[in-house]
Write a protein that holds these residues in place. Structure first.
Motif, mmCIF file in Angstrom:
data_model
loop_
_atom_site.group_PDB
_atom_site.id
_atom_site.type_symbol
_atom_site.label_atom_id
_atom_site.label_comp_id
_atom_site.label_asym_id
_atom_site.label_seq_id
_atom_site.Cartn_x
_atom_site.Cartn_y
_atom_site.Cartn_z
ATOM 1 N N THR B 105 -19.677 -6.184 8.633
ATOM 2 C CA THR B 105 -19.516 -4.763 8.308
ATOM 3 C C THR B 105 -20.832 -4.023 8.492
ATOM 4 O OG1 THR B 105 -19.592 -5.590 6.058
ATOM 5 C CG2 THR B 105 -17.516 -4.630 6.789
ATOM 6 N N THR B 106 -21.955 -4.733 8.281
ATOM 7 C CA THR B 106 -23.253 -4.089 8.477
ATOM 8 C C THR B 106 -23.401 -3.655 9.931
ATOM 9 O OG1 THR B 106 -24.083 -5.667 6.865
ATOM 10 C CG2 THR B 106 -25.715 -4.375 8.070
ATOM 11 N N GLU B 108 -20.955 -3.161 11.984
ATOM 12 C CA GLU B 108 -19.982 -2.106 12.247
ATOM 13 C C GLU B 108 -20.549 -0.756 11.820
ATOM 14 O OE1 GLU B 108 -16.368 -2.343 10.048
ATOM 15 O OE2 GLU B 108 -15.444 -0.698 11.134
ATOM 16 N N ARG B 109 -21.136 -0.727 10.589
ATOM 17 C CA ARG B 109 -21.701 0.530 10.094
ATOM 18 C C ARG B 109 -22.832 1.002 11.001
ATOM 19 N NH1 ARG B 109 -21.790 -1.839 4.214
ATOM 20 N NH2 ARG B 109 -19.578 -1.648 3.776
ATOM 21 N N ALA B 110 -23.592 0.065 11.541
ATOM 22 C CA ALA B 110 -24.738 0.438 12.367
ATOM 23 C C ALA B 110 -24.295 0.964 13.732
ATOM 24 C CB ALA B 110 -25.659 -0.767 12.536
ATOM 25 N N PRO B 113 -21.119 4.547 14.579
ATOM 26 C CA PRO B 113 -21.516 5.952 14.831
ATOM 27 C C PRO B 113 -22.038 6.160 16.252
ATOM 28 C CG PRO B 113 -22.347 5.218 12.722
ATOM 29 C CD PRO B 113 -21.789 3.995 13.400
#
Lengths: 322, 276
Positions: B105-106, B108-110, B113
């Motif tokens: 998820t890290t 993905e979050r990075a 965007p």
């Protein structure tokens, strides 16, 4: 004959305390003589954010025993099983699986898991589903621990669970009961020493459920001929628990605690007709009474929500609720 | 003495009658629908006496298409090459990214965007830049087609690789399966329905990307260049003939994907014939 035994139980058959009696001259020499328990939980506590799911769990399964856990929905029995499987770590307490850590039991492929949903791989046919565990973690077969021979060939497993002729069928072509037979054969494929079963028959219709009960006993007995198979069986059906188990562990909800334990001394092999015997009905009554007399939910633990794993259709105890 | 009791296989030859019987339920409805649409269009043009410079009748479009079939086929093949190249690169990169992002998820979050930022950047703004970066050959066109196709594959891929049966995941973990084994045995196959759905969207997008690229990064022709040219010359019959060619390519790409889907997803309920 069944008899109720409140917790803490007598030392003879209940969970032994951490230390054996010191310096008993008549005891067998050395601790190595005693076989390791199949499962040993002591002081296990599990906390989800604001919810105390399990508290003060002491439970020991001797090798070859069939132990059923019954309790109301949300009492944490599934969490307990997941802790035994090494899928969930307790917040506190000590867990020993087959004389080792749960992770070591996983690594040695010594566990067999059967859940309420068969969780088969829909793109694989029956045979390939049963073969799945053998193709996983192959290194386990080569370690010093992994000398356990395969229980049987895939064909023999298919015969054992009564699925001859359906080897090529995909899961969606099978009935719910047949899917659970595949799940059971799949769990047995690695010849596990500890079978962990989480309400495996809860989603089946009543007729199939009663039939599967005695099928499980037959399969368990056949599989145990090679090596003893310990079973931890979670259910919310009192009849099912009494029919299957050597010991029925009754849990109370919120926090999930072991309320009492009842030894079921009905002779084996058991048959469906035994369910009408006075001893059977007596045992069922005792378990029901324990579930009924469960104390009201402890308001101090402020439970606003259920545990994630409770079965939605579990019968709730009749006790007062907040 | 006797031959082994294997079931006799029929001789392998194309049985046209059988093939037609199987294909007809798939061919007939779209052909009838297209014929009705063409008839309505033709009648509309006829009744209202619409000028050839506003809307050509389908008969004129068919005329233009058939009289220069070789030309449209060649240009169509060119556009198809750009589209399929862009689809391969875009979808391939998206699947690789989705695998990484589904596991972390890290990550993905990075990265999500950035993926969105690239996605919302107008192709129109990027096309001239791509020509400067990649030259006038096929490279900028394929890059544009890849850029327009990666997004649906990425989003569906992340969802697909994560949407696994929790019970099956528990079972594999109870055997100490490695992340790689879990991916190969469970996550990959579980993601297939998502990936096929995304590929069907991406296939049509890749054609749009190819045409837009040929529009802006002129040179080497293609249907985009043809449309641009015929638009300028106000030869609307040929313009529509190019559009029809494009439509045929798009339909064929989707048919190919649907056939692959039936082959690889026979276990999934989405490929079962829905009840009446």
């Amino acid at each position: 004959m069944a008899h109720a035994r409140p917790t803490p139980p007598s030392p003879a058959a209940g969970p032994p305390t951490a230390d054996p009696p010191i310096a008993d001259p008549k005891a067998a020499p050395g601790p190595t003589a005693a076989p390791a328990a199949a499962l040993h939980l002591s002081g296990v506590r599990l906390r989800y954010d604001h919810l105390l799911a399990l508290d003060a769990i002491d439970l020991t399964l001797q090798p070859g025993q069939f132990v059923a856990i019954v309790g109301p929905s949300g009492c944490g029995k599934t969490s307990l099983l997941r802790i035994a499987a090494g899928l969930l770590l307790p917040t506190q307490g000590h867990v020993q699986v087959l004389g080792d850590t749960a992770a070591a039991a996983q690594a040695g492929k010594r566990l067999g898991l059967v859940a309420q949903s068969p969780a088969l791989l829909p793109w694989r046919d029956v045979r390939a589903n049963i073969d799945l565990p053998r193709s996983i973690n192959r290194a386990a077969g080569r370690g010093p621990q992994g000398t356990t021979p395969a229980l049987a060939s895939t064909d023999a497993l298919i015969r054992l669970v009564g699925l001859e002729g359906f080897e090529q069928a995909r899961p969606h072509e099978l009935s719910g009961g047949m899917q659970q037979r595949v799940a059971l054969a799949r769990a047995l494929a690695v010849n596990p020493e500890l079978l962990l079963m989480d309400e495996p028959f809860a989603a089946l219709d009543e007729i199939t459920r009663e039939q599967m009960r005695y099928e499980l006993l037959r399969i368990w007995a056949a599989a145990a001929e090679r090596a003893p198979k310990t079973v931890l069986f979670v259910t919310h059906s009192v009849t099912e628990a009494v029919a299957l188990a050597d010991r029925v562990v009754v849990m109370s909800a919120r926090p999930g605690r072991i309320r009492a334990e009842i030894a079921i001394d009905l002779p084996r092999p058991r048959r469906q007709t035994d369910e009408r015997s006075p001893a059977f009905l007596d045992a069922v009554d005792r378990v029901r009474a324990l579930l009924r007399d469960a104390p009201p939910d402890d308001a101090a633990h402020g439970t606003t929500h259920d545990t994630a794993h409770g079965a939605p259709d579990s019968p709730a105890p009749d006790g007062p609720r907040p | 003495m006797n031959a082994p009791s294997t079931t006799p296989r029929p001789p392998l030859r194309l049985d046209w009658g059988r093939w037609l019987r199987l294909a007809l339920p798939y061919l007939l409805p779209p052909l009838i629908a297209a014929a009705i649409a063409a008839a309505v269009w033709e009648a509309w043009v006829e009744i209202n006496d619409v000028s050839m410079f506003v809307l050509p009748p389908p008969s004129a479009v068919a005329d233009a298409l058939i009289s220069d079939l070789g030309f449209f086929a060649t240009e169509g093949l060119r556009t198809f090459g750009v589209a399929i190249g862009g689809l391969a690169i875009g979808a391939g990169a998206a699947v690789a990214l989705a695998v990484l992002m589904a596991h972390s998820t890290t990550l993905e979050r990075a990265l999500l965007p950035i993926a969105i930022a690239v996605k919302v950047t107008p192709i129109v703004a990027l096309a001239p830049l791509f020509v400067i970066w990649f030259g006038f050959g096929w490279e900028p066109k394929v890059a544009i087609a890849a850029l327009i196709t990666y997004f649906p594959v990425l989003i569906n891929g992340i969802a697909g690789f994560r949407d696994v049966d929790p019970g099956a995941l528990d079972f594999l973990r109870s055997l100490n399966a490695s992340p790689r084994e879990i991916f190969l045995r469970l996550r990959g196959p579980s993601a297939l329905p998502y990936l096929f759905a995304a590929l069907k969207i991406a296939a049509t997008l890749s054609l749009i990307g190819a045409v837009v690229a040929e529009f802006f990064a002129a040179g080497q022709g293609g249907l985009g260049a043809v449309i641009d040219e015929e638009n300028r010359l106000v030869r609307l019959d040929r313009l529509f003939a190019a559009i029809v060619t494009l439509a045929v390519i798009g339909v064929l790409m989707n048919v190919a994907l649907a056939l692959a889907e039936r082959r690889f997803l026979s276990w999934h309920r989405s490929t079962w014939t829905p009840p009446g």
